[in-house]
Design a protein around this motif. Sequence first.
Motif, PDB file in Angstrom:
ATOM      1  N   VAL A 141      18.082   9.866  31.513  1.00 37.16           N
ATOM      2  CA  VAL A 141      17.463  10.091  32.809  1.00 37.16           C
ATOM      3  C   VAL A 141      15.953  10.070  32.638  1.00 37.16           C
ATOM      4  CG1 VAL A 141      17.492  12.611  32.554  1.00 37.16           C
ATOM      5  CG2 VAL A 141      17.527  11.591  34.842  1.00 37.16           C
ATOM      6  N   GLN A 142      15.265   9.714  33.686  1.00 36.66           N
ATOM      7  CA  GLN A 142      13.804   9.731  33.642  1.00 36.66           C
ATOM      8  C   GLN A 142      13.285  11.145  33.835  1.00 36.66           C
ATOM      9  OE1 GLN A 142      12.466   6.856  36.586  1.00 36.66           O
ATOM     10  NE2 GLN A 142      12.299   5.279  35.012  1.00 36.66           N
ATOM     11  N   ASN A 151      17.561  20.414  36.318  1.00 36.99           N
ATOM     12  CA  ASN A 151      16.636  19.745  37.232  1.00 36.99           C
ATOM     13  C   ASN A 151      15.254  19.666  36.594  1.00 36.99           C
ATOM     14  OD1 ASN A 151      18.695  19.641  39.175  1.00 36.99           O
ATOM     15  ND2 ASN A 151      18.092  21.629  40.026  1.00 36.99           N
ATOM     16  N   SER A 152      14.428  18.826  37.163  1.00 32.86           N
ATOM     17  CA  SER A 152      13.046  18.654  36.680  1.00 32.86           C
ATOM     18  C   SER A 152      13.021  18.450  35.175  1.00 32.86           C
ATOM     19  CB  SER A 152      12.200  19.873  37.070  1.00 32.86           C
ATOM     20  OG  SER A 152      12.203  20.061  38.465  1.00 32.86           O
ATOM     21  N   LEU A 153      13.851  17.569  34.724  1.00 35.25           N
ATOM     22  CA  LEU A 153      13.974  17.358  33.280  1.00 35.25           C
ATOM     23  C   LEU A 153      12.701  16.803  32.679  1.00 35.25           C
ATOM     24  CD1 LEU A 153      17.639  16.110  33.230  1.00 35.25           C
ATOM     25  CD2 LEU A 153      16.761  17.996  31.852  1.00 35.25           C
ATOM     26  N   LYS A 154      12.433  17.227  31.450  1.00 34.32           N
ATOM     27  CA  LYS A 154      11.247  16.816  30.712  1.00 34.32           C
ATOM     28  C   LYS A 154      11.674  16.117  29.420  1.00 34.32           C
ATOM     29  CE  LYS A 154       8.923  21.072  32.197  1.00 34.32           C
ATOM     30  NZ  LYS A 154       8.216  22.295  31.732  1.00 34.32           N
ATOM     31  N   PRO A 155      10.811  15.283  28.885  1.00 34.11           N
ATOM     32  CA  PRO A 155      11.163  14.631  27.605  1.00 34.11           C
ATOM     33  C   PRO A 155      11.538  15.636  26.510  1.00 34.11           C
ATOM     34  CG  PRO A 155       9.290  13.529  28.585  1.00 34.11           C
ATOM     35  CD  PRO A 155       9.572  14.743  29.443  1.00 34.11           C
ATOM     36  N   SER A 167      13.553  10.233  29.394  1.00 36.15           N
ATOM     37  CA  SER A 167      12.468   9.296  29.097  1.00 36.15           C
ATOM     38  C   SER A 167      11.227   9.656  29.906  1.00 36.15           C
ATOM     39  CB  SER A 167      12.906   7.873  29.416  1.00 36.15           C
ATOM     40  OG  SER A 167      13.196   7.746  30.792  1.00 36.15           O
ATOM     41  N   SER A 168      10.079   9.365  29.311  1.00 28.99           N
ATOM     42  CA  SER A 168       8.818   9.711  29.986  1.00 28.99           C
ATOM     43  C   SER A 168       8.352   8.587  30.893  1.00 28.99           C
ATOM     44  CB  SER A 168       7.755  10.017  28.943  1.00 28.99           C
ATOM     45  OG  SER A 168       7.604   8.919  28.065  1.00 28.99           O
TER      46      SER A 168
END
Length: 126
Positions: A12-13, A84-88, A125-126
């Motif tokens: 996911v981005q 939610n609000s996923l980060k690398p 992914s960033s």
Amino acid sequence: EVQLVESGGGLVQAGGSLRLSCAASGFTFDDYAIGWFRQAPGKEREGVSCINSIDGSTYYADSVKGRFTISEDNAKNTVYLQMNSLKPEDTAIYYCAAGEWSLFTTTPTTGLLGSWGQGTQVTVSS
């Protein structure tokens, strides 16, 4: 035999969401805390979140507070982790686990019920 089967990982981005599922069997769901660990490459496994089925109390690591939500469906013996609000930096293999509350909140990790499963890969992914 204790079984915890994880699913729901993926790619996911950054800023996106995923929901992980853990289907549990082989033990009494209400007798233990159940939740999630994660392990990123080159890092130790860390407790992310857990839930107590008796009173619904929850634990979240500081790094995921406000972004992740743990829930359960007792009828299905399934625990979910809404991310939610996923980060690398959330990229890791996520493992479902059951045990005493301290399993998730203290180090070193002791008191795991059963053994570690294969986990589910989450890549942001960033």
